[in-house]
Structure formats: structure tokens, C-alpha cells
Motif scaffolding. Structure first.
Motif, PDB file in Angstrom:
ATOM      1  N   GLU A  77       0.810  -1.224   0.000  1.00 24.34           N
ATOM      2  CA  GLU A  77       0.000   0.000   0.000  1.00 24.34           C
ATOM      3  C   GLU A  77       0.842   1.273   0.000  1.00 24.34           C
ATOM      4  O   GLU A  77       0.331   2.365  -0.215  1.00 24.34           O
ATOM      5  CB  GLU A  77      -1.003   0.016   1.155  1.00 24.34           C
ATOM      6  CG  GLU A  77      -0.403  -0.164   2.520  1.00 24.34           C
ATOM      7  CD  GLU A  77      -0.346  -1.629   2.961  1.00 24.34           C
ATOM      8  OE1 GLU A  77      -0.071  -1.836   4.152  1.00 24.34           O
ATOM      9  OE2 GLU A  77      -0.551  -2.535   2.142  1.00 24.34           O
ATOM     10  N   ASN A  78       2.154   1.143   0.210  1.00 31.15           N
ATOM     11  CA  ASN A  78       3.046   2.307   0.228  1.00 31.15           C
ATOM     12  C   ASN A  78       3.933   2.418  -1.000  1.00 31.15           C
ATOM     13  O   ASN A  78       4.876   3.199  -1.017  1.00 31.15           O
ATOM     14  CB  ASN A  78       3.932   2.271   1.478  1.00 31.15           C
ATOM     15  CG  ASN A  78       3.137   2.421   2.749  1.00 31.15           C
ATOM     16  OD1 ASN A  78       2.082   3.042   2.764  1.00 31.15           O
ATOM     17  ND2 ASN A  78       3.624   1.831   3.820  1.00 31.15           N
TER      18      ASN A  78
ATOM     19  N   GLN B  68       3.461   3.663  -4.051  1.00 31.56           N
ATOM     20  CA  GLN B  68       3.483   4.957  -4.729  1.00 31.56           C
ATOM     21  C   GLN B  68       4.227   6.014  -3.912  1.00 31.56           C
ATOM     22  O   GLN B  68       5.039   6.770  -4.447  1.00 31.56           O
ATOM     23  CB  GLN B  68       2.046   5.436  -5.036  1.00 31.56           C
ATOM     24  CG  GLN B  68       1.999   6.705  -5.851  1.00 31.56           C
ATOM     25  CD  GLN B  68       2.690   6.561  -7.214  1.00 31.56           C
ATOM     26  OE1 GLN B  68       2.608   5.522  -7.856  1.00 31.56           O
ATOM     27  NE2 GLN B  68       3.380   7.599  -7.637  1.00 31.56           N
ATOM     28  N   SER B  69       3.990   6.068  -2.615  1.00 28.01           N
ATOM     29  CA  SER B  69       4.693   7.055  -1.785  1.00 28.01           C
ATOM     30  C   SER B  69       6.186   6.751  -1.723  1.00 28.01           C
ATOM     31  O   SER B  69       7.013   7.671  -1.708  1.00 28.01           O
ATOM     32  CB  SER B  69       4.081   7.143  -0.386  1.00 28.01           C
ATOM     33  OG  SER B  69       4.196   5.917   0.288  1.00 28.01           O
ATOM     34  N   ALA B  70       6.560   5.466  -1.710  1.00 29.07           N
ATOM     35  CA  ALA B  70       7.980   5.097  -1.716  1.00 29.07           C
ATOM     36  C   ALA B  70       8.630   5.545  -3.015  1.00 29.07           C
ATOM     37  O   ALA B  70       9.764   6.038  -3.017  1.00 29.07           O
ATOM     38  CB  ALA B  70       8.133   3.588  -1.539  1.00 29.07           C
ATOM     39  N   HIS B  71       7.909   5.389  -4.109  1.00 26.49           N
ATOM     40  CA  HIS B  71       8.437   5.810  -5.413  1.00 26.49           C
ATOM     41  C   HIS B  71       8.725   7.312  -5.400  1.00 26.49           C
ATOM     42  O   HIS B  71       9.811   7.750  -5.801  1.00 26.49           O
ATOM     43  CB  HIS B  71       7.442   5.467  -6.519  1.00 26.49           C
ATOM     44  CG  HIS B  71       7.919   5.847  -7.879  1.00 26.49           C
ATOM     45  ND1 HIS B  71       8.781   5.056  -8.598  1.00 26.49           N
ATOM     46  CD2 HIS B  71       7.676   6.942  -8.646  1.00 26.49           C
ATOM     47  CE1 HIS B  71       9.040   5.645  -9.754  1.00 26.49           C
ATOM     48  NE2 HIS B  71       8.385   6.788  -9.812  1.00 26.49           N
ATOM     49  N   GLU B  72       7.777   8.087  -4.960  1.00 29.51           N
ATOM     50  CA  GLU B  72       7.951   9.553  -4.918  1.00 29.51           C
ATOM     51  C   GLU B  72       9.078   9.950  -3.973  1.00 29.51           C
ATOM     52  O   GLU B  72       9.869  10.836  -4.279  1.00 29.51           O
ATOM     53  CB  GLU B  72       6.645  10.236  -4.513  1.00 29.51           C
ATOM     54  CG  GLU B  72       5.535  10.082  -5.533  1.00 29.51           C
ATOM     55  CD  GLU B  72       5.908  10.616  -6.912  1.00 29.51           C
ATOM     56  OE1 GLU B  72       6.571  11.670  -6.993  1.00 29.51           O
ATOM     57  OE2 GLU B  72       5.546   9.962  -7.907  1.00 29.51           O
ATOM     58  N   ARG B  73       9.162   9.296  -2.819  1.00 32.05           N
ATOM     59  CA  ARG B  73      10.211   9.608  -1.830  1.00 32.05           C
ATOM     60  C   ARG B  73      11.598   9.340  -2.405  1.00 32.05           C
ATOM     61  O   ARG B  73      12.506  10.163  -2.288  1.00 32.05           O
ATOM     62  CB  ARG B  73       9.961   8.785  -0.565  1.00 32.05           C
ATOM     63  CG  ARG B  73      10.891   9.106   0.575  1.00 32.05           C
ATOM     64  CD  ARG B  73      10.527   8.349   1.855  1.00 32.05           C
ATOM     65  NE  ARG B  73      10.655   6.908   1.706  1.00 32.05           N
ATOM     66  CZ  ARG B  73       9.654   6.042   1.675  1.00 32.05           C
ATOM     67  NH1 ARG B  73       8.407   6.466   1.783  1.00 32.05           N
ATOM     68  NH2 ARG B  73       9.871   4.743   1.550  1.00 32.05           N
ATOM     69  N   LYS B  74      11.780   8.193  -3.062  1.00 31.74           N
ATOM     70  CA  LYS B  74      13.085   7.851  -3.624  1.00 31.74           C
ATOM     71  C   LYS B  74      13.419   8.725  -4.832  1.00 31.74           C
ATOM     72  O   LYS B  74      14.580   9.080  -5.045  1.00 31.74           O
ATOM     73  CB  LYS B  74      13.134   6.371  -4.029  1.00 31.74           C
ATOM     74  CG  LYS B  74      13.062   5.449  -2.842  1.00 31.74           C
ATOM     75  CD  LYS B  74      14.249   5.653  -1.915  1.00 31.74           C
ATOM     76  CE  LYS B  74      14.149   4.723  -0.729  1.00 31.74           C
ATOM     77  NZ  LYS B  74      15.392   4.616   0.011  1.00 31.74           N
TER      78      LYS B  74
ATOM     79  N   GLU C 205      10.262  -0.258  -7.087  1.00 30.44           N
ATOM     80  CA  GLU C 205       9.601  -0.779  -5.899  1.00 30.44           C
ATOM     81  C   GLU C 205       9.073  -2.184  -6.158  1.00 30.44           C
ATOM     82  O   GLU C 205       8.467  -2.447  -7.192  1.00 30.44           O
ATOM     83  CB  GLU C 205       8.407   0.101  -5.488  1.00 30.44           C
ATOM     84  CG  GLU C 205       8.770   1.532  -5.213  1.00 30.44           C
ATOM     85  CD  GLU C 205       8.965   2.347  -6.479  1.00 30.44           C
ATOM     86  OE1 GLU C 205       9.844   3.221  -6.444  1.00 30.44           O
ATOM     87  OE2 GLU C 205       8.282   2.106  -7.482  1.00 30.44           O
TER      88      GLU C 205
END
Length: 137
Positions: free
Chosen positions: A20-21, A23-29, A53
Motif C-alpha cells: 500500500e506504500n 506509490q509514496s515510496a516511489h515519490e520519496r526515492k 519498488e
């Protein structure tokens, strides 16, 4: 990866978040490495940034498929590559879960080479998570 002859660099960052994370992991990296990518570009290098991811249970995000496409990994090679990355993500996550209560990361009683001593793990095969030595039904 880089080629000094072609002045090209590919920055690949693998992250293994909860599904569930992704998309946010992609943006953060992407944000984390954007400054480095910009510095490379300013120095005359063609720069490609690939935040990739794969979920902790082996779900492969679209970013890995984009990497395969851009690196021209296709057909059977792509299938094998994606499967092995997904399996390694699952194995590594499982190994960390096994060690979740261990205070010292030095003990490797239930791990070999940093990997849990289990067969291929799969969220679709709960028997794979049983203790080693138990027989499958």
C-alpha cells in the motif's frame, strides 16, 4: 551503472515497501536522488533515474517493468528477472520478520548468507511460512 565512454549513468534504487506504500515510496526515492541526478546532468552526463519498488510480499510495481523496458529485458529473460526480484524481496522481508525480536543482527542461526532457510516464499502459499522441517500437505 555508468559508461564513461558514453557519459551515461543509470541510478537504480530498489525499495521494498508494504504494497500500500509503493506509490509514496516511489515519490520519496525519486526526490531523494533527484539532486544527484541533476548534478550528473550539470556535469554533462546523460542521466536516468529509476526508483524501483517491489512489495514485501513480492508484488512487482510498474517501475520494475519500466526498468525492464528501458534496459531492453524482454520475453523469457524479463519473466525470469521479474520473478527472481519478487522472490528475493519476499525472502529478504521474511528474513527480517524472523529477526524482528532479535537484539543483535550478528546471529545468523536461521539464515544463510542473509537469506531465510526456506523455499520460495509466497503470500499465496502459506505453507511456505511454516518452520523448516515440517512437511507440506
Amino acid at each position: 551503472m555508468w559508461s564513461a565512454d558514453q557519459k551515461t549513468v543509470a541510478i537504480v534504487e530498489l525499495t521494498i515497501p508494504w504494497e500500500e506504500n509503493i506509490q509514496s515510496a516511489h515519490e520519496r526515492k525519486k526526490l531523494k536522488y533527484e539532486e544527484l541526478a541533476q548534478q550528473c546532468r550539470q556535469n554533462g552526463w546523460r542521466t536516468h533515474l529509476y526508483p524501483v519498488e517491489v512489495g514485501v510480499r513480492g508484488f512487482v510495481g510498474t517501475s520494475l517493468m519500466r526498468l525492464c523496458r528501458d534496459f531492453q529485458i524482454r520475453g523469457k529473460a524479463q519473466t525470469q528477472f521479474v520473478r527472481s526480484v519478487a522472490e528475493e524481496a519476499e525472502k529478504s522481508s521474511f528474513s527480517l520478520w524472523i529477526k524482528r525480536k532479535t537484539r543483535s543482527w550478528k546471529s545468523r542461526d536461521d539464515c544463510v548468507g542473509g537469506r531465510a532457510e526456506t523455499s520460495i516464499l509466497s503470500s499465496r502459499r502459506p505453507e511456505a511460512y511454516q518452520k523448516q522441517g515440517t512437511k507440506r500437505p
